[in-house]
Design a protein around this motif. Structure first.
Motif, mmCIF file in Angstrom:
data_model
loop_
_atom_site.group_PDB
_atom_site.id
_atom_site.type_symbol
_atom_site.label_atom_id
_atom_site.label_comp_id
_atom_site.label_asym_id
_atom_site.label_seq_id
_atom_site.Cartn_x
_atom_site.Cartn_y
_atom_site.Cartn_z
ATOM 1 N N ALA A 18 -8.458 2.748 -4.193
ATOM 2 C CA ALA A 18 -8.573 2.878 -2.737
ATOM 3 C C ALA A 18 -8.455 4.343 -2.301
ATOM 4 N N CYS A 19 -7.545 5.081 -2.922
ATOM 5 C CA CYS A 19 -7.407 6.505 -2.614
ATOM 6 C C CYS A 19 -8.698 7.243 -2.962
ATOM 7 N N GLY A 20 -9.279 6.922 -4.096
ATOM 8 C CA GLY A 20 -10.529 7.565 -4.496
ATOM 9 C C GLY A 20 -11.638 7.327 -3.494
ATOM 10 N N VAL A 21 -11.793 6.077 -3.062
ATOM 11 C CA VAL A 21 -12.818 5.754 -2.065
ATOM 12 C C VAL A 21 -12.521 6.472 -0.751
ATOM 13 N N ALA A 22 -11.257 6.445 -0.326
ATOM 14 C CA ALA A 22 -10.878 7.095 0.928
ATOM 15 C C ALA A 22 -11.126 8.601 0.873
ATOM 16 N N PHE A 23 -10.809 9.228 -0.257
ATOM 17 C CA PHE A 23 -11.049 10.670 -0.394
ATOM 18 C C PHE A 23 -12.539 10.979 -0.318
ATOM 19 N N ILE A 24 -13.346 10.202 -1.012
ATOM 20 C CA ILE A 24 -14.793 10.441 -1.004
ATOM 21 C C ILE A 24 -15.355 10.320 0.411
ATOM 22 N N LEU A 25 -14.947 9.282 1.115
ATOM 23 C CA LEU A 25 -15.460 9.062 2.469
ATOM 24 C C LEU A 25 -14.788 9.964 3.505
ATOM 25 N N GLY A 26 -13.612 10.463 3.183
ATOM 26 C CA GLY A 26 -12.852 11.202 4.181
ATOM 27 C C GLY A 26 -12.363 10.268 5.266
ATOM 28 N N PHE A 27 -11.957 9.077 4.866
ATOM 29 C CA PHE A 27 -11.511 8.042 5.808
ATOM 30 C C PHE A 27 -10.062 7.672 5.505
ATOM 31 N N SER A 75 -0.913 -0.266 -8.812
ATOM 32 C CA SER A 75 -1.222 1.133 -9.067
ATOM 33 C C SER A 75 -2.726 1.352 -9.218
ATOM 34 N N VAL A 76 -3.373 0.481 -9.962
ATOM 35 C CA VAL A 76 -4.818 0.607 -10.188
ATOM 36 C C VAL A 76 -5.581 0.537 -8.871
ATOM 37 N N TRP A 77 -5.287 -0.468 -8.067
ATOM 38 C CA TRP A 77 -6.019 -0.634 -6.808
ATOM 39 C C TRP A 77 -5.660 0.451 -5.804
ATOM 40 N N ALA A 78 -4.416 0.945 -5.850
ATOM 41 C CA ALA A 78 -4.042 2.059 -4.968
ATOM 42 C C ALA A 78 -4.849 3.305 -5.326
ATOM 43 N N GLN A 79 -4.973 3.590 -6.624
ATOM 44 C CA GLN A 79 -5.753 4.754 -7.043
ATOM 45 C C GLN A 79 -7.229 4.585 -6.680
ATOM 46 N N LEU A 86 -0.903 10.433 1.061
ATOM 47 C CA LEU A 86 0.486 10.006 0.862
ATOM 48 C C LEU A 86 0.604 8.995 -0.273
ATOM 49 N N ILE A 87 -0.305 8.039 -0.307
ATOM 50 C CA ILE A 87 -0.273 7.010 -1.353
ATOM 51 C C ILE A 87 -0.528 7.643 -2.717
ATOM 52 N N CYS A 88 -1.491 8.543 -2.776
ATOM 53 C CA CYS A 88 -1.803 9.245 -4.026
ATOM 54 C C CYS A 88 -0.578 10.032 -4.501
ATOM 55 N N ALA A 89 0.028 10.779 -3.601
ATOM 56 C CA ALA A 89 1.202 11.577 -3.960
ATOM 57 C C ALA A 89 2.326 10.682 -4.468
ATOM 58 N N PHE A 90 2.592 9.593 -3.782
ATOM 59 C CA PHE A 90 3.655 8.678 -4.205
ATOM 60 C C PHE A 90 3.365 8.105 -5.587
ATOM 61 N N ILE A 100 -11.356 7.075 -9.197
ATOM 62 C CA ILE A 100 -12.131 5.846 -9.424
ATOM 63 C C ILE A 100 -12.477 5.699 -10.900
ATOM 64 N N PHE A 101 -12.974 6.764 -11.511
ATOM 65 C CA PHE A 101 -13.322 6.735 -12.934
ATOM 66 C C PHE A 101 -12.108 6.354 -13.780
#
Length: 146
Positions: free
Chosen positions: A73-82, A67-71, A89-93, A32-33
């Motif tokens: 969204a991944c950050g929010v999903a990781f924080i929430l564990g959702f 790319s920006v919004w994917a990163q 997968l999206i982060c890795a890609f 996110i940062f």
């Protein structure tokens, strides 16, 4: 304590969910940062578009915000564990592309941060977020979150 326990430290596995939570919070916050300036500033997003164009990305005006919004969204999903496995997968890609298109020009040291995010994404995609996550509330116990 037996020698095998001294060598393998099995008691540390009791902290695996807390360690996964710490990893998710750290990596999610970092993602996110890392893109916040692109989200909040049209000038920074335009700079990122030019950066992508310089490295030969197709459709940089589309790829930059994607790319920006994917990163983000991944950050929010990781924080929430959702939706953690999808986010992994999206982060890795995203970071495979970063390495293939940009970071490989900088050698191993320049590629290392992206490689770490790639590996963390794969880890979360394959292992899940642990029990301290929203995913664990919606995942049947038979499937598990690990």
């Amino acid at each position: 304590m037996r020698i095998v326990e001294v060598l393998t430290l099995p008691f540390l596995s009791r902290g695996s969910d807390a360690a996964l939570l710490l990893m998710r919070l750290t990596v999610g916050s970092f993602l996110i940062f890392g893109v916040w300036d692109n989200i909040t500033s049209t000038e920074r997003m335009a700079e990122f578009e030019l950066f992508l164009a310089k490295f030969g990305f197709p459709l940089p005006k589309l790829m930059a915000p994607l790319s920006v919004w994917a990163q983000f969204a991944c950050g929010v999903a990781f924080i929430l564990g959702f939706a953690t496995r999808w986010a992994g997968l999206i982060c890795a890609f995203n970071f495979v592309v970063a390495i293939a298109m940009v970071d490989h020009h900088q050698g191993i040291r320049g590629s290392f941060p992206s490689a770490c995010l790639l590996v963390i994404g794969l880890y979360l995609a394959t292992h899940g977020p642990g029990r301290l996550a929203l995913d664990s509330l919606i995942t049947p116990r038979t499937l598990g979150t690990r």
